[in-house]
Design a protein around this motif. Structure first.
Motif, short mmCIF file in Angstrom:
data_model
loop_
_atom_site.label_atom_id
_atom_site.label_comp_id
_atom_site.label_asym_id
_atom_site.label_seq_id
_atom_site.Cartn_x
_atom_site.Cartn_y
_atom_site.Cartn_z
N ARG A 45 0.89 -1.00 0.24
CA ARG A 45 -0.11 0.19 -0.07
C ARG A 45 0.74 0.98 0.17
NH1 ARG A 45 -2.49 3.16 4.14
NH2 ARG A 45 -1.80 1.42 5.85
N VAL A 46 1.00 1.81 -0.69
CA VAL A 46 1.50 3.69 -1.14
C VAL A 46 0.76 4.50 0.36
CG1 VAL A 46 1.67 5.12 -2.10
CG2 VAL A 46 1.55 3.41 -3.73
N LEU A 47 1.77 4.74 1.23
CA LEU A 47 2.31 5.51 2.14
C LEU A 47 1.96 7.27 1.74
CD1 LEU A 47 4.44 3.93 4.48
CD2 LEU A 47 1.87 4.00 4.39
N ASN A 48 2.69 7.69 0.85
CA ASN A 48 2.45 8.52 0.56
C ASN A 48 3.70 8.88 -0.66
OD1 ASN A 48 5.02 8.67 1.02
ND2 ASN A 48 5.00 10.14 2.90
N VAL A 49 3.85 9.78 -1.51
CA VAL A 49 4.50 9.96 -2.89
C VAL A 49 5.48 11.14 -2.43
CG1 VAL A 49 4.31 10.42 -5.21
CG2 VAL A 49 2.67 8.59 -4.71
N LYS A 50 6.36 11.47 -3.21
CA LYS A 50 7.23 12.90 -2.97
C LYS A 50 8.04 13.68 -3.97
CE LYS A 50 8.00 13.60 2.08
NZ LYS A 50 8.83 13.05 2.95
N THR A 51 7.71 14.80 -4.67
CA THR A 51 8.69 14.37 -6.11
C THR A 51 9.68 15.38 -5.82
OG1 THR A 51 6.24 14.98 -6.62
CG2 THR A 51 8.39 16.41 -8.51
N GLU A 52 10.79 14.63 -6.39
CA GLU A 52 12.39 15.25 -6.03
C GLU A 52 12.80 15.84 -7.42
OE1 GLU A 52 14.34 12.44 -3.13
OE2 GLU A 52 13.04 13.23 -1.55
N GLN A 53 13.14 16.68 -7.77
CA GLN A 53 13.26 16.67 -8.80
C GLN A 53 12.73 16.03 -10.27
OE1 GLN A 53 18.17 16.57 -8.21
NE2 GLN A 53 18.04 18.18 -7.34
#
Length: 84
Positions: A45-53
């Motif tokens: 299960r995906v907990l979070n998605v962060k965009t980095e560059q």
């Protein structure tokens, strides 16, 4: 005639190069696609998605309770586990 053709070709190339260069900088994989790619490789299960560059850092809770961090390249969709 050959010289004018060469000049025309040069003008066309110089006008297209900035467009091609800017296309390489924008991600081709969006957040939702990145999350799906991560889950295909690391089910859970995906907990979070962060965009980095140009990448996405995705935290996945696996069925056995472990949390893994996955990096998805926003240009290629390549999935790797972040073992930091």
């Amino acid at each position: 005639m050959l010289r004018s053709t060469a000049i025309l070709l040069l003008v066309v190339l110089l006008s297209v190069l900035p467009i091609a260069a800017s296309a390489n900088n924008s991600p081709t994989v969006n957040k939702e696609q990145a999350a799906e790619l991560a889950l295909q490789r690391f089910p859970g299960r995906v907990l979070n998605v962060k965009t980095e560059q140009q990448n996405y850092r995705i935290r996945v809770l696996q069925r056995d309770g472990r949390v893994v961090t996955v990096i998805v390249d926003g240009r290629t969709g390549r999935v790797t586990r972040d073992d930091r």
